[in-house]
Design an enzyme around this catalytic site. Structure first.
Site, PDB file in Angstrom:
ATOM      1  N   GLU A 151       0.817  -1.218   0.000  1.00 21.67           N
ATOM      2  CA  GLU A 151       0.000   0.000   0.000  1.00 21.67           C
ATOM      3  C   GLU A 151       0.847   1.263   0.000  1.00 21.67           C
ATOM      4  O   GLU A 151       0.497   2.255  -0.638  1.00 21.67           O
ATOM      5  CB  GLU A 151      -0.948   0.004   1.206  1.00 21.67           C
ATOM      6  CG  GLU A 151      -2.074  -1.030   1.123  1.00 21.67           C
ATOM      7  CD  GLU A 151      -1.686  -2.398   1.668  1.00 21.67           C
ATOM      8  OE1 GLU A 151      -0.513  -2.578   2.054  1.00 21.67           O
ATOM      9  OE2 GLU A 151      -2.559  -3.287   1.723  1.00 21.67           O
TER      10      GLU A 151
ATOM     11  N   HIS B 275     -10.575  -5.197  11.155  1.00 23.14           N
ATOM     12  CA  HIS B 275     -11.315  -5.289   9.894  1.00 23.14           C
ATOM     13  C   HIS B 275     -12.739  -4.744  10.021  1.00 23.14           C
ATOM     14  O   HIS B 275     -13.601  -5.118   9.239  1.00 23.14           O
ATOM     15  CB  HIS B 275     -11.398  -6.749   9.420  1.00 23.14           C
ATOM     16  CG  HIS B 275     -10.096  -7.342   8.974  1.00 23.14           C
ATOM     17  ND1 HIS B 275      -9.154  -7.797   9.852  1.00 23.14           N
ATOM     18  CD2 HIS B 275      -9.581  -7.557   7.751  1.00 23.14           C
ATOM     19  CE1 HIS B 275      -8.107  -8.275   9.174  1.00 23.14           C
ATOM     20  NE2 HIS B 275      -8.341  -8.137   7.897  1.00 23.14           N
TER      21      HIS B 275
END
Ligand SMILES: Cc1ncc(C[n+]2csc(CCOP(=O)(O)OP(=O)(O)O)c2C)c(N)n1
Ligand SMILES: [Mg+2]
Lengths: 345, 332
Positions: free
Chosen positions: A70, A139
């Protein structure tokens, strides 16, 4: 064309995932500078479905599966955007921002300012938010406040597919970086279970929804319920429940956090005199506090009762469904907050 | 480095134990999720990453470790937890979210912490490497023995954290071993599409540390490479990197349609399932006989069933317990 869901004449319903993909495809057809990068955005079509069909139509040059890097590919998007492209990048879960935030808030968000406005960073950072399906504390977060707090990037959070398509189109066309935060429970992926109210009629033609404009999605005069994303649906359900008790609630869908449409919120609260903010993000230092402050600090503020917020407690998100469901905002909690407000005032 | 007969049986037993655990979790996970698959439903909601096929990585490494050594694992942690000796009852209870779980249900399957055996895992790619380096540093500073092993998937070798952690461990000569489980996929993205080098052990050269490669999911190949790397770390000679060619026999997570896999790949992997292969090797070597195998399998099954019963019979914590243990010293 129109930027208001209530005037849409379309009858074809889309999920938010499909609406995002459709807006992206339309912009990619119209503008060769637009391209997509991210993990599993290619043949898989995105873990949350929002790039489905793009790889088949535009191929691997413009729809690029990335390594799990990322820092590199979001940084690369900043570089490409500054060099004349219009990248759309995906951070699969907002929770993963920790590995790449420097590229986001120190580069993407600041390069325009640092260059005295000469360097534009026209990119979209798409990222999924939210819990409710026991994916635990890395998450399931929303982190709206975290992103909205940092100056230099626009932030949008759609609650339905009409807004999702229009906001996506607007985000891609915007000359500024836009963080597009989509809630997993609204996405229309069968395996996540989906809030039905998010899947609404969406016109086939291209249109944009103005970034920075909230929507009054239900009118009322006893209380203003302000929320975003999935919280809007909690508020609509709460409003229905309150109606049966003889109270009328107005619901404001913020849609954008940056810029924040304080005028629409203040105007609504000026009518109702009561304010409840509903946010799945953490309670403290977030959207709920910002909305209440924006109302309270306004010279024309006249409240009939102390404002309330229904937000996520300041704890990491637990796995066990018993604990997670207990901690999440829901319509019952909104109704209870209203009852308490009435008792207190 | 050759395993003893006892070590071979230990490795085989823990592979069997881990696999049976995964098979039972798989079945229980699907409860409440048919005919409509909704991740939020059933006795085990949320994401579920099974480790079927990757057992050689876990047992070949952990055969060299004691409870005192440190392991950090990934979002796909069960096989490693089993091999590291994590309390099976408490682990399964955590996977069910129960009060008797390792964290009372706060963590779930991606967040298993068992301090008694120095095991932890987490859900973000590349996240376990820094903590393994730090644990190794702590042992060094305290003059205590023990090595740290960081497990990761091959996808994690493309994270910045991988390169930073390897360099840090190398420059400080810390007792760490980095173990890459190369199952060829990061969700739907193939290794060759995401990785600039064919083998990640080659990257060890960038940090001046030994790199080992183990082909074909070979249990004793892992044992040999890990044995060398761990011995080196124990002797104070610094870190090593191992990449193991392994196999993900299941989807990335449960519910994965796996359409991205080339036709026939899965069948091919299944045909090379490391457990029957290793069983046959042990039978051929006379380290195990059929009766011994049957007893070992039965015992492993009974152990797993007992853990599942324990989890199923346990209660959930009261919901308000969600507010506790955010900070140390808060009771539950
Ligand atoms: C920083 C970060 N990015 C993305 C993800 C989403 N994600 C979870 S598992 C996974 C694939 C990991 O591949 P690999 O490291 O090879 O491990 P495997 O799943 O194959 O065991 C991805 C991309 C994540 N958890 N963390
Ligand atoms: Mg992998």
């Amino acid at each position: 064309m129109s930027t208001n869901a209530s005037t849409a004449t379309a009858t074809r319903k889309l999920t938010i995932a499909r609406a995002m993909a459709e807006a992206t495809a339309q912009e990619m057809r119209a503008d060769p500078r637009v391209f997509v990068m991210g993990e599993d955005v290619g043949p898989l079509g995105g873990v949350f479905g929002n790039t489905r069909g793009l790889f088949d139509e535009f191929g691997p040059d413009r729809v690029r599966d990335t390594p799990i890097s990322e820092t590199a590919f979001i940084g690369a998007a900043v570089g490409a955007a500054s060099d004349g492209m219009r990248p759309i990048v995906e951070l699969m879960f907002v929770d993963f921002f920790g590995v790449c935030m420097d590229a986001i808030y120190n580069l993407m968000a600041k390069n325009t300012y640092f260059s005295g406005g000469k360097v534009k960073v026209p990119m979209v950072l798409m990222t999924s938010t939210g819990g409710g399906y026991s994916d635990a504390g890395q998450h399931s977060q929303c982190l709206y406040g975290t992103f909205a707090h940092l100056p230099g990037m626009k932030v949008v959070v759609p609650s339905n597919a009409f807004d999702a398509k229009g906001l996506m189109t607007a985000a891609i066309r915007d000359d500024n970086p836009v963080v597009f935060m989509y809630h997993k429970a609204l996405q229309g992926m069968g395996w996540l279970g989906t809030e039905k109210g998010a899947t609404v009629p969406v016109p086939e033609e291209s249109y944009s929804v103005e970034i920075g404009r909230a929507a009054v999605v239900r009118e009322g005069h006893d209380v203003t319920l302000v929320s975003l994303g999935v919280g809007v649906h909690h508020c609509l359900r709460a409003a229905k429940a309150l109606e049966e008790e003889g109270f009328s609630a107005e619901v404001v869908d913020l849609r954008s956090l940056v810029p924040l449409d304080r005028d629409t919120v203040r105007a609504s609260v000026a009518r109702t005199g009561r304010l409840i903010v509903v946010d799945e993000d953490y309670h403290s230092y977030g959207v709920s506090g910002e909305i209440i402050a924006s109302v309270a600090e306004h010279a024309g503020c006249r409240l009939k009762a102390a404002p309330k917020r229904v937000a996520y407690p300041d704890i990491p998100i637990p796995f066990a469904p018993t604990m997670e469901q207990w901690a999440l905002p829901n319509a019952d909690k909104v109704v209870a907050a209203f009852h308490q407000m009435m008792r207190e005032s | 480095m050759q395993p003893t007969a006892d070590q071979r049986r230990w490795m085989y037993r823990h592979m069997v134990l881990s696999r049976y655990l995964e098979e039972r979790i798989e079945a229980l996970y699907m409860e409440g999720k048919t005919p409509v698959f909704n991740m939020a439903k059933g006795p085990i909601p949320g994401e579920m990453h099974l480790s079927n096929g990757q057992e050689p990585c876990a047992v070949g490494v952990c055969a060299h470790l004691s409870a005192d050594d440190i392991v950090t694992a990934t979002h796909r942690p069960h096989h490693i937890a089993v091999a590291k000796g994590v309390d099976l009852d408490a682990m399964v209870a955590e996977i069910f979210g129960k009060a008797t779980g390792l964290a009372g249900g706060r963590g779930g399957h991606m967040h298993l912490f068992d301090a008694a055996v120095n095991f932890s895992c987490s859900g973000i790619i590349g996240e376990g490497l820094g903590p393994a380096v730090g644990a190794a540093l702590s042992r060094k500073l305290q003059g205590k023995s023990g090595v740290a092993v960081a497990f990761m998937g091959e996808g994690a070798a493309n994270q910045g954290a991988f390169h930073e952690a390897l360099n840090l461990a190398a420059v400080w000569q810390l007792p760490v071993v980095f173990v890459i489980e190369d199952n060829a996929w990061g969700i739907s993205v193939a290794k060759q599409a995401s990785t600039a080098v064919p083998r990640n052990d080659l990257r060890a050269a960038a940090y001046g540390i030994p790199g080992h490669h183990v082909a074909d999911n070979d249990v004793e190949g892992v044992f040999a490479a890990a044995g060398e790397a761990i011995a080196r770390a124990r002797e104070g000679q610094g870190p090593s990197l191992i990449e193991i060619e392994t196999a993900r026999l299941a989807g990335h997570f449960m519910g994965d349609g796996e359409d991205y896999r080339p036709k026939g790949e899965k069948e091919g992997l299944q045909a090379r399932d490391p457990i029957p292969r290793y069983r046959q090797a042990l039978l051929d070597a006379g380290v195990l006989d059929e009766a011994g195998n049957a007893a070992l399998v039965a015992e492993a099954h009974a152990r797993v069933e007992a853990a599942i019963r324990f989890a199923q019979q346990s209660e959930f914590l009261p919901p308000e317990a969600a507010l506790e243990q955010v900070f140390a010293g808060e009771s539950s």
